[in-house]
Design an enzyme around this catalytic site. Structure first.
Site, PDB file in Angstrom:
ATOM      1  N   GLU A 153     -12.600 -13.032  38.304  1.00  0.00           N
ATOM      2  CA  GLU A 153     -12.608 -14.235  39.137  1.00  0.00           C
ATOM      3  C   GLU A 153     -12.489 -13.851  40.627  1.00  0.00           C
ATOM      4  O   GLU A 153     -13.160 -14.435  41.480  1.00  0.00           O
ATOM      5  CB  GLU A 153     -11.470 -15.169  38.704  1.00  0.00           C
ATOM      6  CG  GLU A 153     -11.294 -16.408  39.551  1.00  0.00           C
ATOM      7  CD  GLU A 153     -12.511 -17.329  39.620  1.00  0.00           C
ATOM      8  OE1 GLU A 153     -13.488 -17.092  38.897  1.00  0.00           O
ATOM      9  OE2 GLU A 153     -12.492 -18.266  40.425  1.00  0.00           O
ATOM     10  N   ASN A 166     -32.591 -36.672  40.261  1.00  0.00           N
ATOM     11  CA  ASN A 166     -31.805 -35.461  40.049  1.00  0.00           C
ATOM     12  C   ASN A 166     -32.063 -35.001  38.621  1.00  0.00           C
ATOM     13  O   ASN A 166     -31.919 -35.786  37.686  1.00  0.00           O
ATOM     14  CB  ASN A 166     -30.311 -35.786  40.233  1.00  0.00           C
ATOM     15  CG  ASN A 166     -29.427 -34.676  39.720  1.00  0.00           C
ATOM     16  OD1 ASN A 166     -29.738 -33.495  39.897  1.00  0.00           O
ATOM     17  ND2 ASN A 166     -28.333 -35.028  39.072  1.00  0.00           N
ATOM     18  N   GLY A 167     -32.464 -33.746  38.460  1.00  0.00           N
ATOM     19  CA  GLY A 167     -32.724 -33.216  37.118  1.00  0.00           C
ATOM     20  C   GLY A 167     -34.049 -32.469  37.110  1.00  0.00           C
ATOM     21  O   GLY A 167     -34.565 -32.093  38.174  1.00  0.00           O
ATOM     22  N   TRP A 211     -31.488 -29.884  46.070  1.00  0.00           N
ATOM     23  CA  TRP A 211     -31.362 -28.442  45.818  1.00  0.00           C
ATOM     24  C   TRP A 211     -32.602 -28.093  45.016  1.00  0.00           C
ATOM     25  O   TRP A 211     -32.756 -28.516  43.880  1.00  0.00           O
ATOM     26  CB  TRP A 211     -30.098 -28.164  45.027  1.00  0.00           C
ATOM     27  CG  TRP A 211     -29.797 -26.717  44.831  1.00  0.00           C
ATOM     28  CD1 TRP A 211     -29.321 -25.834  45.752  1.00  0.00           C
ATOM     29  CD2 TRP A 211     -29.930 -25.977  43.612  1.00  0.00           C
ATOM     30  NE1 TRP A 211     -29.149 -24.600  45.175  1.00  0.00           N
ATOM     31  CE2 TRP A 211     -29.509 -24.652  43.877  1.00  0.00           C
ATOM     32  CE3 TRP A 211     -30.361 -26.294  42.322  1.00  0.00           C
ATOM     33  CZ2 TRP A 211     -29.514 -23.660  42.903  1.00  0.00           C
ATOM     34  CZ3 TRP A 211     -30.361 -25.302  41.361  1.00  0.00           C
ATOM     35  CH2 TRP A 211     -29.939 -24.008  41.654  1.00  0.00           C
ATOM     36  N   HIS A 249     -14.991   6.247  33.857  1.00  0.00           N
ATOM     37  CA  HIS A 249     -16.209   6.402  33.051  1.00  0.00           C
ATOM     38  C   HIS A 249     -17.474   6.109  33.857  1.00  0.00           C
ATOM     39  O   HIS A 249     -18.532   5.872  33.275  1.00  0.00           O
ATOM     40  CB  HIS A 249     -16.136   5.501  31.813  1.00  0.00           C
ATOM     41  CG  HIS A 249     -14.994   5.857  30.911  1.00  0.00           C
ATOM     42  ND1 HIS A 249     -14.977   7.017  30.156  1.00  0.00           N
ATOM     43  CD2 HIS A 249     -13.800   5.248  30.687  1.00  0.00           C
ATOM     44  CE1 HIS A 249     -13.840   7.087  29.482  1.00  0.00           C
ATOM     45  NE2 HIS A 249     -13.107   6.032  29.794  1.00  0.00           N
ATOM     46  N   CYS A 297     -29.322 -32.202  42.447  1.00  0.00           N
ATOM     47  CA  CYS A 297     -29.426 -32.971  43.667  1.00  0.00           C
ATOM     48  C   CYS A 297     -28.420 -34.104  43.604  1.00  0.00           C
ATOM     49  O   CYS A 297     -27.793 -34.319  42.583  1.00  0.00           O
ATOM     50  CB  CYS A 297     -30.812 -33.587  43.782  1.00  0.00           C
ATOM     51  SG  CYS A 297     -32.135 -32.404  43.571  1.00  0.00           S
ATOM     52  N   GLU A 313     -19.195 -15.039  46.338  1.00  0.00           N
ATOM     53  CA  GLU A 313     -19.939 -16.293  46.494  1.00  0.00           C
ATOM     54  C   GLU A 313     -19.748 -16.935  47.859  1.00  0.00           C
ATOM     55  O   GLU A 313     -20.647 -17.607  48.346  1.00  0.00           O
ATOM     56  CB  GLU A 313     -19.650 -17.284  45.368  1.00  0.00           C
ATOM     57  CG  GLU A 313     -18.351 -18.024  45.455  1.00  0.00           C
ATOM     58  CD  GLU A 313     -18.152 -19.031  44.319  1.00  0.00           C
ATOM     59  OE1 GLU A 313     -19.088 -19.766  43.993  1.00  0.00           O
ATOM     60  OE2 GLU A 313     -17.040 -19.086  43.773  1.00  0.00           O
ATOM     61  N   ARG A 358     -23.777 -31.131  45.885  1.00  0.00           N
ATOM     62  CA  ARG A 358     -24.737 -30.993  44.789  1.00  0.00           C
ATOM     63  C   ARG A 358     -26.025 -30.315  45.225  1.00  0.00           C
ATOM     64  O   ARG A 358     -26.892 -30.013  44.401  1.00  0.00           O
ATOM     65  CB  ARG A 358     -25.085 -32.374  44.225  1.00  0.00           C
ATOM     66  CG  ARG A 358     -23.890 -33.156  43.753  1.00  0.00           C
ATOM     67  CD  ARG A 358     -24.321 -34.508  43.250  1.00  0.00           C
ATOM     68  NE  ARG A 358     -25.125 -34.376  42.063  1.00  0.00           N
ATOM     69  CZ  ARG A 358     -24.651 -34.263  40.838  1.00  0.00           C
ATOM     70  NH1 ARG A 358     -23.368 -34.290  40.633  1.00  0.00           N
ATOM     71  NH2 ARG A 358     -25.454 -34.137  39.804  1.00  0.00           N
ATOM     72  N   LYS A 394     -15.175 -14.966  43.526  1.00  0.00           N
ATOM     73  CA  LYS A 394     -14.782 -15.779  44.674  1.00  0.00           C
ATOM     74  C   LYS A 394     -15.228 -15.099  45.962  1.00  0.00           C
ATOM     75  O   LYS A 394     -15.796 -15.716  46.851  1.00  0.00           O
ATOM     76  CB  LYS A 394     -13.260 -15.950  44.646  1.00  0.00           C
ATOM     77  CG  LYS A 394     -12.741 -17.250  45.059  1.00  0.00           C
ATOM     78  CD  LYS A 394     -12.801 -18.378  44.060  1.00  0.00           C
ATOM     79  CE  LYS A 394     -14.062 -18.549  43.316  1.00  0.00           C
ATOM     80  NZ  LYS A 394     -14.114 -19.504  42.288  1.00  0.00           N
ATOM     81  N   LYS A 411     -22.636 -27.099  43.816  1.00  0.00           N
ATOM     82  CA  LYS A 411     -21.376 -27.298  43.096  1.00  0.00           C
ATOM     83  C   LYS A 411     -21.599 -27.484  41.604  1.00  0.00           C
ATOM     84  O   LYS A 411     -20.880 -26.944  40.786  1.00  0.00           O
ATOM     85  CB  LYS A 411     -20.660 -28.515  43.677  1.00  0.00           C
ATOM     86  CG  LYS A 411     -19.338 -28.830  43.013  1.00  0.00           C
ATOM     87  CD  LYS A 411     -18.323 -27.749  43.325  1.00  0.00           C
ATOM     88  CE  LYS A 411     -16.987 -27.993  42.640  1.00  0.00           C
ATOM     89  NZ  LYS A 411     -16.184 -26.755  42.629  1.00  0.00           N
TER      90      LYS A 411
HETATM   91  O1  M6R Z   1     -18.652 -27.351  36.626  1.00  0.00           O
HETATM   92  P1  M6R Z   1     -18.538 -26.055  35.872  1.00  0.00           P
HETATM   93  O2  M6R Z   1     -17.136 -25.601  35.715  1.00  0.00           O
HETATM   94  O3  M6R Z   1     -19.242 -26.093  34.550  1.00  0.00           O
HETATM   95  O4  M6R Z   1     -19.291 -25.002  36.777  1.00  0.00           O
HETATM   96  C1  M6R Z   1     -19.476 -23.688  36.325  1.00  0.00           C
HETATM   97  C2  M6R Z   1     -19.898 -22.763  37.441  1.00  0.00           C
HETATM   98  O5  M6R Z   1     -21.106 -23.187  37.996  1.00  0.00           O
HETATM   99  C3  M6R Z   1     -18.839 -22.702  38.550  1.00  0.00           C
HETATM  100  O6  M6R Z   1     -17.597 -22.328  38.052  1.00  0.00           O
HETATM  101  C4  M6R Z   1     -19.284 -21.699  39.639  1.00  0.00           C
HETATM  102  O7  M6R Z   1     -19.270 -20.413  39.129  1.00  0.00           O
HETATM  103  C5  M6R Z   1     -18.363 -21.823  40.860  1.00  0.00           C
HETATM  104  N1  M6R Z   1     -19.144 -21.864  42.056  1.00  0.00           N
HETATM  105  C6  M6R Z   1     -17.431 -20.696  41.020  1.00  0.00           C
HETATM  106  O8  M6R Z   1     -16.593 -20.850  42.115  1.00  0.00           O
END
Ligand code: M6R
Length: 604
Positions: A477, A100-101, A74, A500, A2, A484, A27, A481, A599
């Site tokens: 990657e 937050n936590g 969140w 395979h 959060c 998500e 967040r 992308k 994020k």
């Molecule tokens: O802040 P971080 O790099 O540790 O975050 C890791 C992942 O949560 C982050 O890379 C996530 O997969 C992204 N949304 C990808 O775009």
């Protein structure tokens, strides 16, 4: 996970609380709320849904006052409802808290507090904080927060506002980020720096087990025993413009387009003539015989590229683990192993836990992070910063390519130190890194080709990404992308693995993004592409200029400058980001804030 904010000053609290929450929405954004003190009363306003809903409510019922706290949520414990939205209060409604936590022992604390007569109104773990502080209060809010903290297990950054001491906020942190912004006649609290940047660039970054008392005319930080600590004031190097969209429709597009600049920043001072200079690492690397990388999501994919580069160029064995798996699989950590934790935010709970486990087992640690002052930054023995600036869009773009740049620097640095490459070849690679920003600029010039592919993919349910070697890591990657932000199902395969099993999924019209940035593997990849075409699959290729093999087989090709092979993942990432971006736009998705994601994942 959060975002929290707080304000104490001579002005109105609400404008800062809302502007701060807006900058912290990355967040979490499933509910929001504020508590504002005015004239002997505390007014609480909260809603389920995004910040706009809270703002609408506040227009109908304005909240005046010069002291306040706010929260964007969140959900972790309890659904994203109005009842579960923060701030939460004690039994009498005289104390409000944002958090937050995760309070790991909240169930046990709740049972004990309920048995003692406390009345709970939400399903959250946060509410136990209010009742614990209520129970501990004996005329000094900061002392009560310190006393309550002794009972807590878990992670928390929390801020408290009490009617009994209304001209101050008390805040505490343990394993969740919290900064105190220092203004003129007003002071601020926030989970992250962008929230305070419009008001001040002077900040105190709270450490674990510290308690801050924030008043209009000053800030005092103590440890959990109440001993007053000196303020370590940090001058924030980012300005607000860097944290905003720069006139573009989304943060993600802005961040994609910033890549040439931030790559230049990341390389600055780290290349001298023909050598990579990473002074930060001396003498950490002496005696290192193996690296163990830990990371999540996109950062994990950067680790996969790092593995291939370090093994290939420096001939040192590298293991890569998801941070969330590392601790639980009892990895074999031999002496001479360096643990490298990669994280944009430096606050990802799984990665912090992995780093702590590595430290516990006596490994030296290195962080690769973008956020100066983050927990990872402070806990690792050494740090390489990625210098991408604030990344606001949930989907990581510029943080990823700068992570790759750091991985490449690290691989070359190790290679030069160990003499594993012919000197001329190493020097040539190092020199070519200087050209990365201008190559990235040229890739961005090809945005329209990637946009066309994105718009085509937008109409599909499944998309496959294939590649070999470094291109397999890049494919991982690319698929993340796309899925998500556009919610299209996407999978990445090592191209040689298709036959395979996954080839069974290819039929007429199924789109396959084929990555061919590695000249040595292009021939082999072309054979895999033929296998797909023979079954009716459509090929969208990413290939080097001048390499016609794949272009001739593809339905559409996105071309990249022909840089040396180890640098191609950095350039190849950019069209994949743009493909995902335009597919998501075409589907009407909220590109910067994809559903169900946040994020910075500060819970395990
Ligand atoms: O802040 P971080 O790099 O540790 O975050 C890791 C992942 O949560 C982050 O890379 C996530 O997969 C992204 N949304 C990808 O775009």
């Amino acid at each position: 996970m959060c975002g929290i904010v707080g304000y104490v000053g001579r002005g109105e609290a609400l404008p800062f609380l809302l502007e701060g929450l807006r900058r912290l929405e990355y967040r979490g954004y499933d509910s929001a709320g504020v508590a504002v003190y005015h004239d002997g009363e505390m007014r609480l306003t909260k809603t389920a849904g995004r910040l706009e809903a809270l703002e609408r409510k506040l227009v109908e019922h304005p909240s005046a006052g010069t002291v306040g706290i706010g929260h964007t949520r969140w959900a972790t414990h309890g659904r994203p409802t109005e009842e579960n939205a923060h701030p939460h209060t004690d039994c009498r409604g005289t104390l409000a808290a944002v958090h937050n936590g995760i309070i790991e022992n909240f169930a046990e604390l709740r049972r004990r507090l309920s048995a003692a007569g406390h009345v709970f109104r939400s399903e959250t773990d946060t509410e136990v904080l209010c009742h614990l502080v209520e129970e501990a209060y004996a005329g000094d809010l900061a002392a009560a927060v310190r006393r309550a903290a002794r009972e807590l297990v878990g992670s928390y950054a929390a801020a408290f506002l009490s009617l009994a001491e209304p001209h101050r906020l008390v805040a505490i942190r343990q394993d969740s980020p919290l900064v105190v912004g220092l203004g003129e006649g007003e002071n601020y609290l926030a989970s992250d720096i962008p929230a305070i940047l419009a008001r001040t660039r002077r900040a105190v970054i709270l450490e674990d087990r510290q308690v801050a008392v924030v008043r209009a005319d000053g800030v005092e930080v103590t440890d959990l025993e109440g001993r007053v600590l000196g303020l370590q004031v940090f001058q924030v190097p980012w300005d607000l413009a860097q944290a905003e969209k720069g006139g573009l429709p989304t943060f993600m597009l802005k961040e994609i387009r910033e890549q040439p600049r931030v790559l230049r920043e990341t390389l600055r001072g780290r290349i001298e003539g023909e050598r990579v200079v990473l002074g930060e690492l001396e003498p950490l690397l002496a005696g290192v015989r193996k690296l163990h990388l830990v990371a999540c999501g996109t950062a994990y994919h950067a680790g996969l590229v790092g593995k291939q580069l370090i093994e290939g160029l420096a001939r040192l064995p590298v293991e890569v683990d998801y941070s969330s798996e590392f601790r639980y699989r009892n990895p074999i950590l031999e002496p001479g192993t360096l643990c490298v934790a990669v994280s944009q935010s430096g606050e990802t709970a799984d990665t912090l836990a992995a780093l702590r486990e590595a430290r516990r087992q006596g490994l030296p640690t290195l962080a690769v992070t973008n956020v100066v002052g983050s927990t990872l930054d402070r806990e690792a023995a050494r740090v390489l910063h990625t210098r991408a600036g604030p990344e606001i869009a949930v989907a990581s773009t510029k943080a990823y390519t700068t992570q790759l740049a750091v991985m490449t620097l690290l691989a070359l640095h190790l290679a030069q130190a160990r003499g594993t490459l012919p000197a001329a070849q190493a020097a040539e690679l190092v020199r070519s890194m200087v050209d990365l920003p201008s190559w990235a600029d040229r890739v961005l010039d090809g945005e329209e080709a990637a946009a066309q592919v994105g718009r085509v993919l937008a109409a599909h349910r499944d998309v496959f990404f294939i590649g070999r070697g470094l291109d397999h890591a890049l494919a991982m990657e690319g698929q993340l992308k796309l899925k998500e932000i556009s919610y299209i199902h996407a999978e990445a395969y090592a191209a040689g693995e298709l036959k395979h099993g996954p080839l069974a999924l290819i039929e007429e019209g199924v789109p396959v993004v084929a990555l061919a940035t590695q000249p040595d593997l292009a021939e082999k990849l072309a054979s895999n592409v033929q296998e797909v075409r023979a079954r009716g699959g459509r090929i969208y290729a990413v290939a080097r200029e001048g390499d016609e093999r794949l272009a001739n087989l593809a339905d559409q090709t996105m071309l990249l400058p022909a840089a040396p092979a180890p640098l191609m993942p950095i350039l190849g990432a950019i069209p994949l980001q743009l493909v995902a971006y335009h597919a998501a736009l075409q589907r009407g998705c909220d590109v910067d804030k994809p559903r169900n994601l946040a994020k910075s994942v500060t819970v395990e």
